[in-house]
Design an enzyme around this catalytic site. Structure first.
Site, PDB file in Angstrom:
ATOM      1  N   GLU A  48      12.773   1.831  34.932  1.00 32.08           N
ATOM      2  CA  GLU A  48      11.583   1.077  34.529  1.00 32.08           C
ATOM      3  C   GLU A  48      11.648  -0.353  35.075  1.00 32.08           C
ATOM      4  O   GLU A  48      12.692  -0.817  35.533  1.00 32.08           O
ATOM      5  CB  GLU A  48      11.477   1.008  32.996  1.00 32.08           C
ATOM      6  CG  GLU A  48      10.727   2.167  32.366  1.00 32.08           C
ATOM      7  CD  GLU A  48       9.217   1.977  32.427  1.00 32.08           C
ATOM      8  OE1 GLU A  48       8.747   1.086  33.152  1.00 32.08           O
ATOM      9  OE2 GLU A  48       8.507   2.735  31.749  1.00 32.08           O
TER      10      GLU A  48
ATOM     11  N   ARG B 105      11.490  -0.984  19.676  1.00 37.79           N
ATOM     12  CA  ARG B 105      12.272  -1.598  20.755  1.00 37.79           C
ATOM     13  C   ARG B 105      11.337  -2.247  21.749  1.00 37.79           C
ATOM     14  O   ARG B 105      10.179  -1.832  21.931  1.00 37.79           O
ATOM     15  CB  ARG B 105      13.149  -0.568  21.463  1.00 37.79           C
ATOM     16  CG  ARG B 105      12.409   0.433  22.354  1.00 37.79           C
ATOM     17  CD  ARG B 105      13.394   1.194  23.215  1.00 37.79           C
ATOM     18  NE  ARG B 105      12.779   2.173  24.087  1.00 37.79           N
ATOM     19  CZ  ARG B 105      12.344   1.915  25.328  1.00 37.79           C
ATOM     20  NH1 ARG B 105      12.421   0.688  25.810  1.00 37.79           N
ATOM     21  NH2 ARG B 105      11.826   2.873  26.074  1.00 37.79           N
TER      22      ARG B 105
ATOM     23  N   ASN C  93       9.827  -3.211  25.346  1.00 39.58           N
ATOM     24  CA  ASN C  93       9.529  -2.366  26.491  1.00 39.58           C
ATOM     25  C   ASN C  93       9.193  -3.244  27.695  1.00 39.58           C
ATOM     26  O   ASN C  93       9.896  -4.202  27.982  1.00 39.58           O
ATOM     27  CB  ASN C  93       8.404  -1.385  26.133  1.00 39.58           C
ATOM     28  CG  ASN C  93       8.364  -0.181  27.037  1.00 39.58           C
ATOM     29  OD1 ASN C  93       9.408   0.324  27.445  1.00 39.58           O
ATOM     30  ND2 ASN C  93       7.182   0.307  27.347  1.00 39.58           N
TER      31      ASN C  93
ATOM     32  N   ASN D  71       2.977  -1.784  27.522  1.00 36.64           N
ATOM     33  CA  ASN D  71       3.432  -1.501  28.875  1.00 36.64           C
ATOM     34  C   ASN D  71       2.932  -2.539  29.880  1.00 36.64           C
ATOM     35  O   ASN D  71       3.157  -3.717  29.713  1.00 36.64           O
ATOM     36  CB  ASN D  71       3.074  -0.066  29.269  1.00 36.64           C
ATOM     37  CG  ASN D  71       4.304   0.828  29.272  1.00 36.64           C
ATOM     38  OD1 ASN D  71       5.349   0.449  29.781  1.00 36.64           O
ATOM     39  ND2 ASN D  71       4.186   2.011  28.701  1.00 36.64           N
TER      40      ASN D  71
ATOM     41  N   ASP E 272       1.303   3.500  32.699  1.00 38.46           N
ATOM     42  CA  ASP E 272       2.596   2.931  32.308  1.00 38.46           C
ATOM     43  C   ASP E 272       2.707   1.521  32.879  1.00 38.46           C
ATOM     44  O   ASP E 272       1.936   0.645  32.530  1.00 38.46           O
ATOM     45  CB  ASP E 272       3.705   3.867  32.795  1.00 38.46           C
ATOM     46  CG  ASP E 272       5.034   3.663  32.086  1.00 38.46           C
ATOM     47  OD1 ASP E 272       5.322   2.539  31.646  1.00 38.46           O
ATOM     48  OD2 ASP E 272       5.815   4.634  31.988  1.00 38.46           O
TER      49      ASP E 272
END
EC number: 3.1.1.17
Length: 297
Positions: free
Chosen positions: A15, A98, A100, A151, A202
Site C-alpha cells: 500500500e 487502525r 490507513n 483511503n 482504494d
C-alpha cells in the site's frame, strides 16, 4: 504503454507508494506484514523497516526520516537508527481501529484516516473511523468521522480542492480546501463506481492535468478519471486483482508505481495469480504526476 513488475517480492498487502524525489527512492508499506519499504529503482536495493503493527502509510519528513501512520499512532521513523518515536495517538475510544492511507498537503501537514476492525459480513465495522490531520506543530485534529475505510487523498495544483475516497462509499468526494488553515468545506461527490464492474476505489494520485488515477481493489486496474465531468477516461490493467494504490515517480514523474495485495488467497489462487502482492511499474502513459510532499514537522 507497458506494465511490468518493479519488485518481484510479493507482500500480503502492499500500500501507500510515495516517491521521494530528494533521494530518488520509493517508499511503500506492507500493511499486514508490518513493514515500511524504501526502494531505489536505479540500484534495485530495498531497505525494510519492521514497524511492529499494521501500518497504513509513510511519507518522508523534511528534516529527515519519515512519518508513519501505523496502528492508532503517528510516529517518526529514523532511517539510520531504525527507531520509531511516537508522536500522537488517534481513535483512543476505538483501539481496534487502525490508520490507513495518508498524504501530505502543500503546507507540510500529514493527513491520514482510520478504518474499522475487519468484519466478515460488511468487510469492516462500519462508520467508526475518521480522517485526521497531523499538523506541523505535531498536534492532531479530526476533520470528520463516520468513515468506513479512509483511503485515497489528492489535491489540485492550486490547492483549492482536496479529493478523498472512503472506499465503501464507492465514490470520490471533493472538498473546498483552505491551504493556510487546513479547513475543509462544501463536501460533494464527483465520481461514482460500480464495485461489481470496476472494483472498490482504494488509493489514488493526481496528474499535472488534474486527472485522478485510482487503484481499484478487486478490479485489477487503475482508472484514470476526470473529476470535473465524473467520467472514466481509461483503464490500466494490472495482473493482480487486488490493486491497492498508485503514485507517479521517477526523475520525470512519468512512471506510475502500483501496489497490490494477496489478502486471503489460497495456494491455488496464488498459483492462478502469481504476481499478486508485487509492486508494478507502468511506463509510456503519456502523463506526469505531481511530486510527493514531505511532512514539515
Amino acid at each position: 504503454m507497458a506494465v511490468s513488475i518493479a519488485v518481484d517480492e510479493p507482500g500480503t498487502l502492499l500500500e501507500g507508494p510515495h516517491w521521494d524525489d530528494r533521494s530518488g527512492t520509493l517508499l511503500y508499506v506492507d500493511s499486514i506484514g508490518h513493514h515500511v519499504h524504501r526502494w531505489d529503482p536505479v540500484t534495485k536495493h530495498k531497505d525494510t523497516y519492521d514497524i511492529g503493527c499494521m501500518v497504513g502509510s509513510v511519507v518522508p519528513r523534511e528534516s529527515g526520516g519519515a512519518v508513519v501512520a501505523a496502528g492508532t499512532k503517528f510516529s517518526f521513523l529514523d532511517f539510520e537508527t531504525r527507531q520509531l518515536t511516537d508522536v500522537a495517538t488517534v481513535d483512543q475510544h476505538k483501539p481496534t481501529n487502525r490508520l490507513n492511507d495518508g498524504k501530505c498537503d502543500a503546507a507540510g501537514r500529514f493527513w491520514a484516516g482510520t478504518m474499522g476492525e475487519p468484519n466478515p459480513v460488511t468487510m469492516v465495522e462500519r462508520k467508526v473511523a475518521s480522517l485526521y490531520c497531523l499538523h506541523t506543530d505535531r498536534t492532531v485534529t479530526k476533520a470528520f468521522n463516520e468513515v468506513d475505510i479512509s483511503n485515497g487523498l489528492a489535491w489540485t495544483s492550486d490547492n483549492s480542492i482536496m479529493y478523498y475516497i472512503d472506499s465503501l462509499q464507492y465514490s470520490v468526494d471533493a472538498f473546498d480546501f483552505d491551504l493556510c488553515t487546513g479547513m475543509l468545506c462544501n463536501r460533494r461527490q464527483v465520481m461514482t463506481f460500480n464495485p461489481q464492474v470496476d472494483g472498490v476505489p482504494d488509493g489514488m494520485c493526481i496528474d499535472t492535468d488534474g486527472k485522478l488515477w485510482i487503484a481499484m481493489f478487486n478490479g485489477g486496474q487503475v482508472l484514470q478519471v476526470d473529476p470535473n465531468t465524473g467520467t472514466q477516461l481509461r483503464s490500466i490493467r494490472v495482473p493482480a486483482p487486488q490493486t491497492s494504490s498508485c503514485c507517479f515517480g521517477g526523475p520525470n514523474l512519468d512512471v506510475m508505481y502500483v501496489t497490490s495485495a494477496r489478502i486471503g488467497y489460497s495456494a491455488e489462487v496464488i498459483q492462478q495469480n502469481p504476481q499478486s502482492g508485487c509492486l508494478f511499474q507502468v511506463t509510456g502513459l503519456g502523463a506526469r504526476g505531481t511530486p510527493g510532499l514531505c511532512y514539515n514537522g
